[in-house]
Design a protein around this motif. Sequence first.
Motif, PDB file in Angstrom:
ATOM      1  N   THR A 356      38.467  88.734 -84.036  1.00 54.80           N
ATOM      2  CA  THR A 356      37.651  89.945 -84.022  1.00 54.80           C
ATOM      3  C   THR A 356      38.266  91.014 -83.136  1.00 54.80           C
ATOM      4  OG1 THR A 356      35.659  88.615 -84.398  1.00 54.80           O
ATOM      5  CG2 THR A 356      35.356  90.846 -83.552  1.00 54.80           C
ATOM      6  N   ALA A 357      38.730  90.612 -81.944  1.00 52.62           N
ATOM      7  CA  ALA A 357      39.332  91.578 -81.017  1.00 52.62           C
ATOM      8  C   ALA A 357      40.604  92.178 -81.599  1.00 52.62           C
ATOM      9  CB  ALA A 357      39.623  90.888 -79.679  1.00 52.62           C
ATOM     10  N   ILE A 358      41.419  91.341 -82.220  1.00 52.53           N
ATOM     11  CA  ILE A 358      42.666  91.830 -82.820  1.00 52.53           C
ATOM     12  C   ILE A 358      42.362  92.820 -83.937  1.00 52.53           C
ATOM     13  CG2 ILE A 358      44.644  91.136 -84.227  1.00 52.53           C
ATOM     14  CD1 ILE A 358      44.659  88.496 -82.663  1.00 52.53           C
ATOM     15  N   PHE A 359      41.397  92.476 -84.779  1.00 49.43           N
ATOM     16  CA  PHE A 359      41.080  93.338 -85.916  1.00 49.43           C
ATOM     17  C   PHE A 359      40.563  94.695 -85.446  1.00 49.43           C
ATOM     18  CE2 PHE A 359      38.390  94.772 -89.465  1.00 49.43           C
ATOM     19  CZ  PHE A 359      39.319  94.728 -90.488  1.00 49.43           C
ATOM     20  N   GLU A 360      39.765  94.717 -84.395  1.00 49.92           N
ATOM     21  CA  GLU A 360      39.237  95.988 -83.896  1.00 49.92           C
ATOM     22  C   GLU A 360      40.359  96.870 -83.356  1.00 49.92           C
ATOM     23  OE1 GLU A 360      36.190  97.196 -84.223  1.00 49.92           O
ATOM     24  OE2 GLU A 360      35.807  95.401 -85.414  1.00 49.92           O
ATOM     25  N   ILE A 361      41.324  96.282 -82.666  1.00 52.32           N
ATOM     26  CA  ILE A 361      42.453  97.062 -82.142  1.00 52.32           C
ATOM     27  C   ILE A 361      43.287  97.626 -83.283  1.00 52.32           C
ATOM     28  CG2 ILE A 361      44.668  96.836 -80.941  1.00 52.32           C
ATOM     29  CD1 ILE A 361      43.309  94.956 -78.985  1.00 52.32           C
ATOM     30  N   LEU A 362      43.564  96.789 -84.282  1.00 53.70           N
ATOM     31  CA  LEU A 362      44.372  97.250 -85.407  1.00 53.70           C
ATOM     32  C   LEU A 362      43.644  98.329 -86.200  1.00 53.70           C
ATOM     33  CD1 LEU A 362      45.739  93.816 -86.688  1.00 53.70           C
ATOM     34  CD2 LEU A 362      46.924  95.496 -85.270  1.00 53.70           C
ATOM     35  N   ARG A 363      42.342  98.177 -86.348  1.00 52.05           N
ATOM     36  CA  ARG A 363      41.568  99.155 -87.109  1.00 52.05           C
ATOM     37  C   ARG A 363      41.548 100.507 -86.405  1.00 52.05           C
ATOM     38  NH1 ARG A 363      35.416  97.827 -88.694  1.00 52.05           N
ATOM     39  NH2 ARG A 363      35.185  98.005 -86.428  1.00 52.05           N
ATOM     40  N   ALA A 364      41.615 100.501 -85.079  1.00 55.51           N
ATOM     41  CA  ALA A 364      41.611 101.749 -84.319  1.00 55.51           C
ATOM     42  C   ALA A 364      42.958 102.464 -84.379  1.00 55.51           C
ATOM     43  CB  ALA A 364      41.228 101.474 -82.870  1.00 55.51           C
ATOM     44  N   GLY A 365      43.986 101.799 -84.897  1.00 54.42           N
ATOM     45  CA  GLY A 365      45.296 102.434 -85.016  1.00 54.42           C
ATOM     46  C   GLY A 365      46.019 102.616 -83.704  1.00 54.42           C
ATOM     47  N   LEU A 366      45.714 101.796 -82.701  1.00 47.37           N
ATOM     48  CA  LEU A 366      46.334 101.928 -81.380  1.00 47.37           C
ATOM     49  C   LEU A 366      47.770 101.408 -81.405  1.00 47.37           C
ATOM     50  CD1 LEU A 366      43.338 100.793 -79.143  1.00 47.37           C
ATOM     51  CD2 LEU A 366      44.001 103.104 -79.809  1.00 47.37           C
ATOM     52  N   PRO A 367      48.618 101.886 -80.484  1.00 46.06           N
ATOM     53  CA  PRO A 367      50.033 101.478 -80.481  1.00 46.06           C
ATOM     54  C   PRO A 367      50.230 100.073 -79.923  1.00 46.06           C
ATOM     55  CG  PRO A 367      49.613 102.931 -78.630  1.00 46.06           C
ATOM     56  CD  PRO A 367      48.326 102.887 -79.423  1.00 46.06           C
ATOM     57  N   PHE A 368      49.662  99.084 -80.601  1.00 45.35           N
ATOM     58  CA  PHE A 368      49.730  97.703 -80.146  1.00 45.35           C
ATOM     59  C   PHE A 368      50.580  96.889 -81.115  1.00 45.35           C
ATOM     60  CE2 PHE A 368      46.746  99.071 -77.256  1.00 45.35           C
ATOM     61  CZ  PHE A 368      46.178  98.080 -76.479  1.00 45.35           C
ATOM     62  N   LYS A 369      51.375  95.982 -80.564  1.00 44.26           N
ATOM     63  CA  LYS A 369      52.127  94.999 -81.338  1.00 44.26           C
ATOM     64  C   LYS A 369      51.576  93.622 -80.942  1.00 44.26           C
ATOM     65  CE  LYS A 369      54.732  98.564 -82.365  1.00 44.26           C
ATOM     66  NZ  LYS A 369      54.669  99.244 -83.669  1.00 44.26           N
ATOM     67  N   ILE A 370      50.984  92.940 -81.880  1.00 43.95           N
ATOM     68  CA  ILE A 370      50.239  91.715 -81.573  1.00 43.95           C
ATOM     69  C   ILE A 370      50.888  90.511 -82.243  1.00 43.95           C
ATOM     70  CG2 ILE A 370      48.007  90.554 -81.750  1.00 43.95           C
ATOM     71  CD1 ILE A 370      46.682  93.280 -81.756  1.00 43.95           C
ATOM     72  N   VAL A 371      51.164  89.497 -81.436  1.00 42.17           N
ATOM     73  CA  VAL A 371      51.638  88.211 -81.947  1.00 42.17           C
ATOM     74  C   VAL A 371      50.448  87.256 -81.929  1.00 42.17           C
ATOM     75  CG1 VAL A 371      53.247  86.303 -81.663  1.00 42.17           C
ATOM     76  CG2 VAL A 371      53.949  88.622 -81.045  1.00 42.17           C
ATOM     77  N   ALA A 372      49.922  86.946 -83.098  1.00 41.19           N
ATOM     78  CA  ALA A 372      48.777  86.044 -83.227  1.00 41.19           C
ATOM     79  C   ALA A 372      49.296  84.691 -83.688  1.00 41.19           C
ATOM     80  CB  ALA A 372      47.763  86.609 -84.211  1.00 41.19           C
ATOM     81  N   GLN A 373      49.320  83.741 -82.773  1.00 39.59           N
ATOM     82  CA  GLN A 373      49.943  82.448 -83.055  1.00 39.59           C
ATOM     83  C   GLN A 373      48.885  81.417 -83.420  1.00 39.59           C
ATOM     84  OE1 GLN A 373      53.099  81.283 -80.346  1.00 39.59           O
ATOM     85  NE2 GLN A 373      52.368  79.182 -80.347  1.00 39.59           N
ATOM     86  N   THR A 374      49.158  80.674 -84.475  1.00 35.09           N
ATOM     87  CA  THR A 374      48.320  79.543 -84.878  1.00 35.09           C
ATOM     88  C   THR A 374      49.131  78.273 -84.671  1.00 35.09           C
ATOM     89  OG1 THR A 374      47.248  80.907 -86.557  1.00 35.09           O
ATOM     90  CG2 THR A 374      46.981  78.537 -86.746  1.00 35.09           C
TER      91      THR A 374
END
Length: 748
Positions: A356-374
Amino acid sequence: MTQSASPLAAFHLLGDRTRLDPVEAGLRDLRPALFGAYHDLSRIRYDFPLVLVSESPDGSWIKSLTDIFDGLLREIAVAGSDGEEARRQVLALEQTIRSLLASGQKGALSRLWEAAKRRLAGADGATEPGSSAHALNMTLLRARDALDLDGEIVDCDADLAKKLVTRAWQESERLKADQLRTRVARLAQKLSDILKVDYMHSPGAGQPGQLEKAMASGNQAVFDFQAMADILRSKPVGAPLPQSRQRRIRAAISVLQSQHFVALPEKQTASVNSVYRFSFEDCQEALAAFRERLAQMADLVMAISIAELEIENRYDERRHDGIFEQFNQSRLGPGDLEMFPSYLVCIKDVNAAGQTAIFEILRAGLPFKIVAQTNDILDDASLAGGQLSFGTRGQQLAHMAMGLNNVFVMQATSSSLFHLRGFVMKGLASDRPALFSVFSAPSYLGAAAATESRAFPGFVYNPSNGPDLASRFDLPGNPQATNAWPVHQLRYEDTEHNGKVEESVFTLIDFIAADPRYTSHFACVPRHDWSREMMPAAEFLAMDVSNRLDKVPYVLLIDGDNILHRAVYDDRLNDAARRCRNVWHGLQELGGINNSHAVAALVEAQQAWDKEKEELTAQTAAPPRGSGAPTVPHPPTTGPVQKPDPAVQTSPQQVPAAIEESAPTSDDPWIETIRCTTCNECTQLNDRLFSYNEDMRAYIADPDAGTFRELVEAAETCQVAIIHPGKPRNPDEPGLEELIVRAEPFNV
């Protein structure tokens, strides 16, 4: 169904193990048959381990250990038998480094190099001239002198994704930081020069004491500073800068020199300014840091704008004062944010709240690069309506992010990251938010099996590539991407020790069979109970449900002694594999492979063409006497005919002959690049002869960089038969007669 198969049918359909032999039915530490060739990966030369290069003459930020040692051998080992001993010694060092890494040792390449060298030299380390130890030492010294890089050595483990993307991010941000640093330092210097020039034209600058300070200390005995001051006072003095402009310039200089986004050279400031941290392991912490710095970002953007106007003498107080008085963080636009460092967030194992937190950041279009590891795509096996669900958590995030349309999205396993490093850099360099959804298995084999089985397929969605899905979406790194499941040759010996070769398909069932947590879903079948009713899993999955009634599916497994077994599995795994295949088919369509719309259009065009041909044939079946030759049918020129996507896989009956692709008429070697599955077999054979383009598909890089034998061998091992050796380029190459015969089937 035979009586002997009935207990297996009961197990497959109902999970009933009561009629199975408990000794034979247990898995007993079995693993997929295709794993048989990979007992000890530390003994195999492949892409891993990797070196995260700290500094390299050619600007590389990552290299394979295999590539590094191949480069050393090309430099220090002469061709032919004279260089064989040096090659053997250097490769022994590489093998020892691999063994040290497998045993748990970590660190830089230079550290493991020295440890491996000591182990090879032995306890005494004798280096008497003429001894084998002395020869080894001299060879390794020459190799060490030729090694012009260093960096941390990493393997394909749970930490790889974070380390690899972080190193790539550092390299990408270094270029951006250099640009901002240069810009800020240049503006601060030029503003200082304006104030300096203004002061030098002021009366105070002409005082003897100020003149003496401005001159070098060794000139006091040479100059009469009082006389110089008298001369300067006789010259006209220009009007000083207005006080408001001086204050504005000094304020801009202060902001430029005190900002914390990049470190300035020491000569620009009294002390090197501290720099903000931009790498995080928690979304909320990163988001809080970004929000706290917005005011400072606005101040710096305003200072840069004022500096550029002042330097060009274009600042108009009546016009610009009001604009800058109202400028604050709410006025920052995408162009302003691009100049600042991006925020890297590496999350080791994503849970629902993290999604949820990752999706909200991406939806806001912020300059973030996220590595989401499973870390485990089989741990969330949940019963929903009686069905098992595997790996949905990691894939759902990537699919949701792709739906935002403005986010760079890359999904991959850790084993694929090295080959997809170009896409990693593209995502990091993009001015858009980026998500890297990575499955990190404990081992290379587990991660690679997840890609092979379509349990975690790789894809890249890059909105910067164009306005349509065809240009934005790609499926790099998936073996045999045109197939539902990858097909491999399985070599084994039967009970009579006769060599056998058969095709083996790697499905989701095979991937699950490698996990000991799911042994209860499988039942081994003794060889004497093998029957015609048993069917390989891939064939069973491809059959219509009505035709499965007398069939029982199985997968091939091997035990610790490499003995081949068949294992029947329960129907719930069959349903999971079917859903996995359907998801893969959906990705294939997005990537232009087996696209149902294109296939339907081709079928419709073929039907229209067949109908017109029949009509024309009927009209010319009985031509009037003396009417001449019948009219030749021609393809339809109207209707829903469209140019087919070259990646669409159709049957020969579906593709009109007029649009079949023809091979080049040249004798040069060539590859059907568009059909490449990025299996790495040809590039591992000779990476100068074969290479990958920007889309990670193979092509002939330099036909003179290899032998005709290598071309033929690559063609023979190519899984999709897309390599065409052509004709020999070197007439003196040994064994050409045999090679030409072997090449002939691939040049048709």
